[in-house]
Design a protein around this motif. Sequence first.
Motif, PDB file in Angstrom:
ATOM      1  N   ARG A 122      -4.349 -19.490   7.655  1.00 36.95           N
ATOM      2  CA  ARG A 122      -3.494 -20.197   8.015  1.00 36.95           C
ATOM      3  C   ARG A 122      -2.143 -19.345   8.584  1.00 36.95           C
ATOM      4  O   ARG A 122      -1.443 -19.997   9.747  1.00 36.95           O
ATOM      5  CB  ARG A 122      -3.365 -21.343   6.849  1.00 36.95           C
ATOM      6  CG  ARG A 122      -4.500 -22.378   7.030  1.00 36.95           C
ATOM      7  CD  ARG A 122      -5.064 -22.812   8.194  1.00 36.95           C
ATOM      8  NE  ARG A 122      -6.115 -22.184   9.210  1.00 36.95           N
ATOM      9  CZ  ARG A 122      -5.870 -21.587  10.440  1.00 36.95           C
ATOM     10  NH1 ARG A 122      -5.058 -22.915  11.411  1.00 36.95           N
ATOM     11  NH2 ARG A 122      -7.191 -21.440  11.079  1.00 36.95           N
ATOM     12  N   TYR A 218       2.148 -19.959   2.163  1.00 37.31           N
ATOM     13  CA  TYR A 218       2.946 -21.549   2.534  1.00 37.31           C
ATOM     14  C   TYR A 218       4.415 -21.349   2.858  1.00 37.31           C
ATOM     15  O   TYR A 218       5.398 -21.545   3.485  1.00 37.31           O
ATOM     16  CB  TYR A 218       1.979 -22.436   1.933  1.00 37.31           C
ATOM     17  CG  TYR A 218       0.591 -22.706   2.255  1.00 37.31           C
ATOM     18  CD1 TYR A 218       0.868 -23.720   3.658  1.00 37.31           C
ATOM     19  CD2 TYR A 218      -0.133 -22.798   1.918  1.00 37.31           C
ATOM     20  CE1 TYR A 218      -0.457 -23.947   4.264  1.00 37.31           C
ATOM     21  CE2 TYR A 218      -1.622 -23.431   2.356  1.00 37.31           C
ATOM     22  CZ  TYR A 218      -1.594 -23.815   2.959  1.00 37.31           C
ATOM     23  OH  TYR A 218      -3.040 -24.069   3.658  1.00 37.31           O
ATOM     24  N   LEU A 222       6.253 -21.695   6.095  1.00 34.25           N
ATOM     25  CA  LEU A 222       7.091 -22.596   6.020  1.00 34.25           C
ATOM     26  C   LEU A 222       8.393 -22.299   6.163  1.00 34.25           C
ATOM     27  O   LEU A 222       9.218 -23.034   7.787  1.00 34.25           O
ATOM     28  CB  LEU A 222       7.984 -23.699   4.725  1.00 34.25           C
ATOM     29  CG  LEU A 222       6.690 -24.353   4.282  1.00 34.25           C
ATOM     30  CD1 LEU A 222       7.728 -24.943   3.124  1.00 34.25           C
ATOM     31  CD2 LEU A 222       6.308 -25.877   4.727  1.00 34.25           C
ATOM     32  N   VAL A 225       7.626 -22.173  10.177  1.00 31.68           N
ATOM     33  CA  VAL A 225       7.444 -23.587  11.203  1.00 31.68           C
ATOM     34  C   VAL A 225       9.388 -24.171  11.255  1.00 31.68           C
ATOM     35  O   VAL A 225       9.643 -24.517  11.741  1.00 31.68           O
ATOM     36  CB  VAL A 225       7.126 -24.729  10.361  1.00 31.68           C
ATOM     37  CG1 VAL A 225       6.681 -26.151  10.413  1.00 31.68           C
ATOM     38  CG2 VAL A 225       5.876 -24.392  10.878  1.00 31.68           C
ATOM     39  N   HIS A 226      10.517 -23.613  10.396  1.00 31.70           N
ATOM     40  CA  HIS A 226      11.767 -24.104  10.499  1.00 31.70           C
ATOM     41  C   HIS A 226      11.900 -23.425  11.595  1.00 31.70           C
ATOM     42  O   HIS A 226      13.335 -23.962  12.224  1.00 31.70           O
ATOM     43  CB  HIS A 226      12.192 -23.575   9.034  1.00 31.70           C
ATOM     44  CG  HIS A 226      13.515 -24.221   8.993  1.00 31.70           C
ATOM     45  ND1 HIS A 226      14.057 -25.572   9.042  1.00 31.70           N
ATOM     46  CD2 HIS A 226      14.513 -23.920   9.283  1.00 31.70           C
ATOM     47  CE1 HIS A 226      15.128 -25.318   9.160  1.00 31.70           C
ATOM     48  NE2 HIS A 226      16.043 -24.397   9.283  1.00 31.70           N
ATOM     49  N   LYS A 234       5.613 -28.478  15.817  1.00 30.06           N
ATOM     50  CA  LYS A 234       5.887 -28.548  14.041  1.00 30.06           C
ATOM     51  C   LYS A 234       4.701 -29.044  13.770  1.00 30.06           C
ATOM     52  O   LYS A 234       4.460 -28.966  13.046  1.00 30.06           O
ATOM     53  CB  LYS A 234       7.481 -28.870  13.851  1.00 30.06           C
ATOM     54  CG  LYS A 234       8.185 -27.793  13.661  1.00 30.06           C
ATOM     55  CD  LYS A 234       9.774 -28.707  13.492  1.00 30.06           C
ATOM     56  CE  LYS A 234      11.005 -27.622  13.347  1.00 30.06           C
ATOM     57  NZ  LYS A 234      12.315 -27.934  13.463  1.00 30.06           N
ATOM     58  N   LYS A 235       4.784 -30.384  14.242  1.00 27.42           N
ATOM     59  CA  LYS A 235       3.731 -31.012  14.174  1.00 27.42           C
ATOM     60  C   LYS A 235       2.578 -30.715  14.155  1.00 27.42           C
ATOM     61  O   LYS A 235       1.354 -30.816  13.248  1.00 27.42           O
ATOM     62  CB  LYS A 235       3.671 -32.056  15.231  1.00 27.42           C
ATOM     63  CG  LYS A 235       2.853 -33.489  14.880  1.00 27.42           C
ATOM     64  CD  LYS A 235       2.707 -35.055  15.704  1.00 27.42           C
ATOM     65  CE  LYS A 235       4.589 -34.993  15.925  1.00 27.42           C
ATOM     66  NZ  LYS A 235       4.475 -36.718  16.339  1.00 27.42           N
ATOM     67  N   PHE A 238       1.585 -28.444  11.288  1.00 26.73           N
ATOM     68  CA  PHE A 238       1.731 -29.071   9.768  1.00 26.73           C
ATOM     69  C   PHE A 238       0.543 -29.616   9.910  1.00 26.73           C
ATOM     70  O   PHE A 238      -0.805 -29.476   9.046  1.00 26.73           O
ATOM     71  CB  PHE A 238       2.464 -29.940   9.617  1.00 26.73           C
ATOM     72  CG  PHE A 238       3.861 -29.739   8.998  1.00 26.73           C
ATOM     73  CD1 PHE A 238       4.000 -28.760   7.987  1.00 26.73           C
ATOM     74  CD2 PHE A 238       5.218 -29.559   9.977  1.00 26.73           C
ATOM     75  CE1 PHE A 238       4.739 -28.610   7.590  1.00 26.73           C
ATOM     76  CE2 PHE A 238       6.366 -29.046   9.112  1.00 26.73           C
ATOM     77  CZ  PHE A 238       5.796 -28.614   7.844  1.00 26.73           C
ATOM     78  N   CYS A 241      -2.008 -26.915   8.921  1.00 30.70           N
ATOM     79  CA  CYS A 241      -2.320 -26.802   7.341  1.00 30.70           C
ATOM     80  C   CYS A 241      -2.588 -27.920   6.451  1.00 30.70           C
ATOM     81  O   CYS A 241      -3.275 -27.731   5.239  1.00 30.70           O
ATOM     82  CB  CYS A 241      -1.238 -25.875   7.032  1.00 30.70           C
ATOM     83  SG  CYS A 241      -0.843 -23.939   8.083  1.00 30.70           S
ATOM     84  N   SER A 242      -2.514 -28.930   7.094  1.00 28.28           N
ATOM     85  CA  SER A 242      -2.214 -30.062   5.883  1.00 28.28           C
ATOM     86  C   SER A 242      -4.164 -29.819   5.769  1.00 28.28           C
ATOM     87  O   SER A 242      -3.066 -30.748   4.292  1.00 28.28           O
ATOM     88  CB  SER A 242      -2.313 -31.884   6.915  1.00 28.28           C
ATOM     89  OG  SER A 242      -3.501 -31.779   7.832  1.00 28.28           O
TER      90      SER A 242
END
Length: 319
Positions: A122, A218, A222, A225-226, A234-235, A238, A241-242
């Motif tokens: 990921r 992760y 993060l 993604v930030h 971003k969505k 996530f 990885c969710s």
Amino acid sequence: MDGDNQTSSSDFILTGLFTHSAISVFLFSIICAIFFMAMIANGVMIFLIHIDSHLHTPMYFLLSHLSFIDMMYISTIVPKMLIDYLVGKGTISFIACTAQYFLYMGFVGAEFFLLGLMAYDRYVAICNPLRYPVLMSHQVCWMILASSWLGGALDSFLLTPITMSLPFCSSHKINHFFCEGPTMLRLACGDKAAYEMVMYICCVMMLLIPFSVVIASYAQILITVHQIKSDEGKKKAFATCSSHIMVVTLFYGAALYTYMLPQSYHTPIKDKVFSAFYTILTPLLNPLIYSLRNTDVTEAFKRILARCQGAPGVTRREF
């Protein structure tokens, strides 16, 4: 008669997950259903990943082996437990207990390491997407699998001799539904400090090494993604990885309680509940989480159904 007594003296008695009572038949039916559903769900996941070309990617390649491990380690525990309930006794020989513990530690250890290394997949997909085909090549995927199985094998070969060479007391009654390390440790007599220390170090290594890979991966995800300005990006990151985060949380959470908390915090009831969660429920939840939260899997299932109804197939491609 003496020979029978001598043979039975080395046997253990498993108390089981539940006793014979009014509600036990209901619990037996639930666990039986969970077992068969877990086997079917993981089998379907493996079949979909193998047969549908859209799922011939590194992530799903690793996921298919995760499903295989789930099928293997639930099979080392649940069938024996269900048969014990039906026959009304939970006797297990020393050799069978050793074999169950060896296989269980191997499969669970392999899953620990595989889940940790799947976080690296990921990380590469989100942080280095352009280099993904190189960093997650076919050879790298097989190296990840080999590392996972090697880690599981080391767990088995290190912990099984330590645990099963303990000086067990005259009472061989295991207040559990399978031969698990912390429970076996409570049966031991004499000074157990050295055994506890070695077992604790092995379990910490087994958990912390893959867990450190998860945390490091992760943390980088993060940060990446930030820096993404698009809310849609971003969505999507996530969402990618969710599923893995949920599976890691469920599996590692229960295992951390079982193997890292001191024995003073353990009770037989808590041990049974947490062990049942990650040995019985998790193998069912893993394929459900990855399928229900993943449109690729649901679309693949629809394509297979369409193909069975005579729709034209898709072109096969390998990663």
